[in-house]
Design an enzyme around this catalytic site. Structure first.
Site, PDB file in Angstrom:
ATOM      1  N   ILE A   1     -10.342 -21.931   9.665  1.00  0.00           N
ATOM      2  CA  ILE A   1     -11.042 -22.481   8.500  1.00  0.00           C
ATOM      3  C   ILE A   1      -9.955 -22.544   7.431  1.00  0.00           C
ATOM      4  CG2 ILE A   1     -12.857 -22.164   6.794  1.00  0.00           C
ATOM      5  CD1 ILE A   1     -14.451 -20.592   8.885  1.00  0.00           C
ATOM      6  N   PRO A   2      -9.378 -23.729   7.215  1.00  0.00           N
ATOM      7  CA  PRO A   2      -8.083 -23.858   6.525  1.00  0.00           C
ATOM      8  C   PRO A   2      -8.113 -23.749   5.003  1.00  0.00           C
ATOM      9  CG  PRO A   2      -8.871 -26.010   7.167  1.00  0.00           C
ATOM     10  CD  PRO A   2      -9.863 -25.020   7.705  1.00  0.00           C
ATOM     11  N   CYS A   3      -8.361 -22.554   4.495  1.00  0.00           N
ATOM     12  CA  CYS A   3      -8.338 -22.366   3.045  1.00  0.00           C
ATOM     13  C   CYS A   3      -6.927 -22.539   2.484  1.00  0.00           C
ATOM     14  CB  CYS A   3      -8.930 -21.012   2.660  1.00  0.00           C
ATOM     15  SG  CYS A   3      -8.180 -19.609   3.480  1.00  0.00           S
ATOM     16  N   HIS A   4      -5.910 -22.475   3.346  1.00  0.00           N
ATOM     17  CA  HIS A   4      -4.536 -22.689   2.884  1.00  0.00           C
ATOM     18  C   HIS A   4      -4.311 -24.119   2.398  1.00  0.00           C
ATOM     19  CE1 HIS A   4      -4.431 -23.790   7.182  1.00  0.00           C
ATOM     20  NE2 HIS A   4      -3.480 -24.656   6.833  1.00  0.00           N
ATOM     21  N   ARG A   5      -5.210 -25.039   2.728  1.00  0.00           N
ATOM     22  CA  ARG A   5      -5.065 -26.442   2.326  1.00  0.00           C
ATOM     23  C   ARG A   5      -5.596 -26.729   0.929  1.00  0.00           C
ATOM     24  NH1 ARG A   5      -7.082 -28.667   8.166  1.00  0.00           N
ATOM     25  NH2 ARG A   5      -5.264 -27.941   9.337  1.00  0.00           N
TER      26      ARG A   5
END
Length: 154
Positions: free
Chosen positions: A121-125
């Site tokens: 779940i790409p919260c880094h984006r």
């Protein structure tokens, strides 16, 4: 059934947890928490295989059953994160608009901070509106690494 596994990545160890066949956690960690017993399950092996491919630049999307635990608002935010394409970013304000609450940028930031399944779940984006690297539970150096990995492989 609850199960846990740890995998080594280029930026540290990831602790993975599964409950009833779905991934509930993927967090960077320095050391294994004392209350965790490692178990080898087909689902955790599949998650490790997909994450290994991701870190090798060979996977852009994940195909895993996920069951993150959080509030209804947090889950809406995490669902929005999964719509951000590989190698792209958006601001907290843009994510807030995606969930239908354009003034909730700070609340979105807090929800992302509590994302229990990082990378997948790409919260880094999600970055600051001025393009600045802000906030990441695993640390900004890991966030920068993940974004650079995706830019390079895009």
């Amino acid at each position: 059934m609850n199960a846990s596994a740890v995998m080594e990545t280029p930026v540290g160890f990831l602790l993975l947890k599964e409950e009833d066949g779905a991934l509930t956690q993927a967090d960077f960690c320095d050391k294994l928490p004392p209350d965790v017993t490692l178990t080898d399950t087909p689902q955790l092996k599949w998650a490790i295989e997909q994450l290994t491919e991701y870190f090798a630049g060979q996977r852009r999307e994940f195909d895993l059953p996920l069951a993150p635990k959080g509030t209804a608002f947090q889950k809406r935010c995490w669902d929005a994160l999964r719509t951000i394409p590989y190698g792209e970013t958006l601001s907290y304000g843009e994510e807030a608009a995606r969930i239908g609450n354009p003034k909730a940028c700070r609340a979105v930031g807090m929800a992302n901070h509590y994302n229990p399944i990082c990378v997948i779940i790409p919260c880094h984006r999600v970055i600051g509106k001025n393009g600045k690297m802000v906030g990441y539970g695993g640390g900004l150096s890991i966030k920068e690494f993940l974004l650079e990995l995706e830019r390079k492989e895009k």
